[in-house]
Design a protein around this motif. Structure first.
Motif, PDB file in Angstrom:
ATOM      1  N   GLN A   1      39.203  40.845  39.961  1.00  0.00           N
ATOM      2  CA  GLN A   1      40.628  40.602  39.525  1.00  0.00           C
ATOM      3  C   GLN A   1      40.772  39.928  38.136  1.00  0.00           C
ATOM      4  O   GLN A   1      40.224  39.049  38.009  1.00  0.00           O
ATOM      5  CB  GLN A   1      41.388  39.767  40.682  1.00  0.00           C
ATOM      6  CG  GLN A   1      43.022  39.805  40.195  1.00  0.00           C
ATOM      7  CD  GLN A   1      43.966  39.215  41.326  1.00  0.00           C
ATOM      8  OE1 GLN A   1      43.340  38.312  41.983  1.00  0.00           O
ATOM      9  NE2 GLN A   1      45.097  39.515  41.000  1.00  0.00           N
ATOM     10  N   TRP A   2      41.573  40.517  37.202  1.00  0.00           N
ATOM     11  CA  TRP A   2      41.605  39.847  35.957  1.00  0.00           C
ATOM     12  C   TRP A   2      42.800  38.971  35.732  1.00  0.00           C
ATOM     13  O   TRP A   2      43.992  39.405  36.051  1.00  0.00           O
ATOM     14  CB  TRP A   2      41.404  41.017  34.595  1.00  0.00           C
ATOM     15  CG  TRP A   2      40.175  41.691  34.951  1.00  0.00           C
ATOM     16  CD1 TRP A   2      39.627  42.736  35.693  1.00  0.00           C
ATOM     17  CD2 TRP A   2      38.959  41.567  33.881  1.00  0.00           C
ATOM     18  NE1 TRP A   2      38.428  42.966  35.283  1.00  0.00           N
ATOM     19  CE2 TRP A   2      38.059  42.323  34.277  1.00  0.00           C
ATOM     20  CE3 TRP A   2      39.056  40.797  32.928  1.00  0.00           C
ATOM     21  CZ2 TRP A   2      36.942  42.367  33.589  1.00  0.00           C
ATOM     22  CZ3 TRP A   2      37.964  40.761  31.954  1.00  0.00           C
ATOM     23  CH2 TRP A   2      36.638  41.649  32.732  1.00  0.00           C
TER      24      TRP A   2
ATOM     25  N   GLY B   1      41.583  46.821  35.692  1.00  0.00           N
ATOM     26  CA  GLY B   1      42.341  46.373  36.742  1.00  0.00           C
ATOM     27  C   GLY B   1      42.572  47.783  37.599  1.00  0.00           C
ATOM     28  O   GLY B   1      42.483  47.824  38.929  1.00  0.00           O
TER      29      GLY B   1
ATOM     30  N   THR C   1      42.714  46.353  41.462  1.00  0.00           N
ATOM     31  CA  THR C   1      43.219  45.089  41.436  1.00  0.00           C
ATOM     32  C   THR C   1      44.325  44.975  40.495  1.00  0.00           C
ATOM     33  O   THR C   1      44.276  45.700  39.522  1.00  0.00           O
ATOM     34  CB  THR C   1      42.201  44.331  41.190  1.00  0.00           C
ATOM     35  OG1 THR C   1      41.636  44.266  39.963  1.00  0.00           O
ATOM     36  CG2 THR C   1      41.090  44.260  42.252  1.00  0.00           C
ATOM     37  N   THR C   2      45.492  43.972  40.742  1.00  0.00           N
ATOM     38  CA  THR C   2      46.313  43.911  39.860  1.00  0.00           C
ATOM     39  C   THR C   2      46.133  42.687  38.839  1.00  0.00           C
ATOM     40  O   THR C   2      46.070  41.496  39.551  1.00  0.00           O
ATOM     41  CB  THR C   2      47.631  43.623  40.655  1.00  0.00           C
ATOM     42  OG1 THR C   2      47.863  44.900  41.284  1.00  0.00           O
ATOM     43  CG2 THR C   2      49.018  43.588  39.777  1.00  0.00           C
ATOM     44  N   PRO C   3      45.979  42.665  37.851  1.00  0.00           N
ATOM     45  CA  PRO C   3      45.858  41.601  37.087  1.00  0.00           C
ATOM     46  C   PRO C   3      46.938  40.578  36.823  1.00  0.00           C
ATOM     47  O   PRO C   3      48.149  41.029  37.049  1.00  0.00           O
ATOM     48  CB  PRO C   3      45.834  42.126  35.468  1.00  0.00           C
ATOM     49  CG  PRO C   3      45.458  43.609  35.640  1.00  0.00           C
ATOM     50  CD  PRO C   3      46.117  44.072  36.868  1.00  0.00           C
TER      51      PRO C   3
ATOM     52  N   LEU D   1      45.481  33.786  41.057  1.00  0.00           N
ATOM     53  CA  LEU D   1      44.482  34.981  41.376  1.00  0.00           C
ATOM     54  C   LEU D   1      44.160  35.047  43.001  1.00  0.00           C
ATOM     55  O   LEU D   1      44.139  33.839  43.592  1.00  0.00           O
ATOM     56  CB  LEU D   1      43.344  35.046  40.484  1.00  0.00           C
ATOM     57  CG  LEU D   1      43.313  35.024  39.105  1.00  0.00           C
ATOM     58  CD1 LEU D   1      42.184  34.475  38.397  1.00  0.00           C
ATOM     59  CD2 LEU D   1      43.726  36.592  38.714  1.00  0.00           C
TER      60      LEU D   1
ATOM     61  N   HIS E   1      41.838  37.447  44.458  1.00  0.00           N
ATOM     62  CA  HIS E   1      40.497  38.095  44.715  1.00  0.00           C
ATOM     63  C   HIS E   1      39.346  37.012  44.445  1.00  0.00           C
ATOM     64  O   HIS E   1      39.363  36.138  43.733  1.00  0.00           O
ATOM     65  CB  HIS E   1      40.254  39.152  43.497  1.00  0.00           C
ATOM     66  CG  HIS E   1      39.363  40.413  43.937  1.00  0.00           C
ATOM     67  ND1 HIS E   1      37.802  40.035  43.651  1.00  0.00           N
ATOM     68  CD2 HIS E   1      39.099  41.546  44.440  1.00  0.00           C
ATOM     69  CE1 HIS E   1      37.255  40.900  44.091  1.00  0.00           C
ATOM     70  NE2 HIS E   1      38.070  41.895  44.449  1.00  0.00           N
TER      71      HIS E   1
ATOM     72  N   ARG F   1      36.591  36.647  39.794  1.00  0.00           N
ATOM     73  CA  ARG F   1      37.672  36.438  38.849  1.00  0.00           C
ATOM     74  C   ARG F   1      36.929  36.578  37.332  1.00  0.00           C
ATOM     75  O   ARG F   1      35.868  36.197  37.095  1.00  0.00           O
ATOM     76  CB  ARG F   1      38.234  35.370  39.351  1.00  0.00           C
ATOM     77  CG  ARG F   1      38.765  34.925  40.494  1.00  0.00           C
ATOM     78  CD  ARG F   1      39.327  33.528  40.560  1.00  0.00           C
ATOM     79  NE  ARG F   1      40.168  33.435  41.980  1.00  0.00           N
ATOM     80  CZ  ARG F   1      40.745  32.323  42.377  1.00  0.00           C
ATOM     81  NH1 ARG F   1      40.956  31.270  41.405  1.00  0.00           N
ATOM     82  NH2 ARG F   1      41.306  32.201  43.557  1.00  0.00           N
TER      83      ARG F   1
END
Length: 402
Positions: A99-100, A118, A123-125, A145, A147, A150
């Motif tokens: 995840q960003w 993402g 995954t959703t930033p 965050l 996840h 990272r």
């Protein structure tokens, strides 16, 4: 042909939705712009306004306007395949999906690529607070965050703020050290700053690339994914699946993108070297080929001078630009927003001259209240050069450090 829409690049959520549709070809190609630069453009309409075409070649999913940090901005056309190839290369180089945390504007390729990564990873930033970047805001966003893996992508000035805060506050240090990788690009990273970050336990990855390569394509000196880097005549050239289709300017495309050895190469305009073969290839970037002045008849590479200046404690964020000089033609000048102690100029001159010669020694240190920067975080070198020209024309004396 494919329809092109100009969208508001200041809203990452909106950009993310439009980008996902563009990548899947369910929506038009997009050109994200900083809100201040939108002018009278009608967002989401076929009439995108100005000299931006309403339609572009079909493979293109995204058009990015370069920052113009050292010259005129260019419009880079990127396909969905190039963007996704870059994301795949990054994921592989970093060891897997994650995840960003988004800290960069989404009208520049570095911010866009956080969204692409993402999408590719599912995954959703998390988006850092808008406005001036702060370590406290970064840490608060990082806490959102979810996840276990990272990542984030920042520029050196942002890393400097994180390092300075982390050296004072244990909570900031812990929040930043929790990241599995911190990509740092956009400009050269001063070795002294990199060392301080490493001492704090930050997993910094130096990246090299551009809009024309869909973002960073060399991590810590090693090409990622299927990227190939070579040196020809002192210039770094790049091939691989993440290359842009070119520019909206066909003549510029023909100049910067060439076919050789059965491959399509991007001529970066950067000086550097490539050593080793296969997985052991190492790329070293030494600066822009065009960022050279003649001082007293001697060629001086300003990027090299800047690296030497930034190695001196207290000048990690110093910027070196050229100033016209009646005697020498042009001379290097250091611009900084840090306090300049008495005698600093002579220490800088000695440090640079010892390595690069007397012609490369800075002629002056100019203090400014705040270094002008582009939205990407890069120093606005064109603006700094103009500032010095206006100051010299007005006869303003040096600001300090002499």
């Amino acid at each position: 042909m494919r329809r092109l829409e100009v969208i508001d690049g200041s809203n990452p959520h909106t950009v993310g939705i439009a980008l996902r549709a563009a990548l899947s070809r369910e929506g038009p190609a997009i050109l994200p712009r900083e809100r201040a630069a939108l002018g009278e453009t009608a967002l989401g309409s076929d009439a995108v306004g100005g000299d931006v075409p309403a339609e572009i070649p079909l493979p293109v999913a995204l058009v990015v306007e370069t920052s113009g940090s050292s010259g005129a901005p260019k419009r880079v056309a990127l396909s969905a395949d190039a963007l996704l190839a870059s994301a795949a290369g990054s994921e592989s180089a970093l060891g897997g999906p994650g995840q960003w945390l988004l800290t960069l504007p989404t009208h520049y390729v570095a911010g866009i690529q956080v969204l692409v990564r993402g999408i590719a990873a599912g995954t959703t930033p998390v988006v850092a607070p808008a406005g001036r970047f702060t370590a406290q805001g970064f840490a608060a966003a990082a806490a959102e965050l979810e996840h276990p893996v990272r990542y984030t992508s920042i520029v050196p000035v942002q890393l400097a703020r994180l390092v300075e805060a982390a050296e004072r506050e244990a909570e900031i240090r812990a929040a930043v050290a929790r990241f599995d990788a911190i990509l740092v690009g956009g400009q050269a990273l001063a070795p002294a700053l990199a060392d301080r970050a490493h001492d704090l336990g930050f997993r910094v990855v130096r990246t090299y690339g551009s809009s024309e390569t869909a973002g960073g394509c060399v991590y810590d000196g090693s090409p990622i994914g299927r990227t190939i880097v070579r040196e020809r005549g002192g210039e770094l050239q790049i091939a691989g699946p993440s290359l842009a289709e070119g520019y909206l300017d066909e003549a510029l495309t023909a100049e910067r993108f060439i076919v050789d050895d059965g491959l399509r190469w991007y001529r970066t305009g950067d000086a550097g070297s490539v050593a080793g073969e296969g997985d052991a290839v190492r790329v070293q970037v030494t600066g822009r080929l065009d960022n050279v002045i003649i001082s007293g008849g001697v060629k001086v590479a300003l990027d090299r001078v800047e690296r030497l200046v930034q190695a001196v404690p207290g000048f990690e964020q110093g910027v070196v630009v050229a100033r016209d000089d009646d005697e020498w033609g042009q001379v290097p000048v250091v611009v900084t927003d840090a306090r300049v102690p008495t005698g600093a100029l002579w220490r800088l001159r000695d440090a640079v001259a010892e390595v690069a010669g007397r012609a490369a020694a800075p002629d002056e240190i100019v203090e400014v209240e705040r270094l002008p920067r582009l939205a990407s975080g890069k120093p606005d070198r064109v603006g700094l050069t103009r500032l010095l020209a206006v100051r010299d024309h007005a006869g303003t004396p040096p600001s300090g450090g002499v």
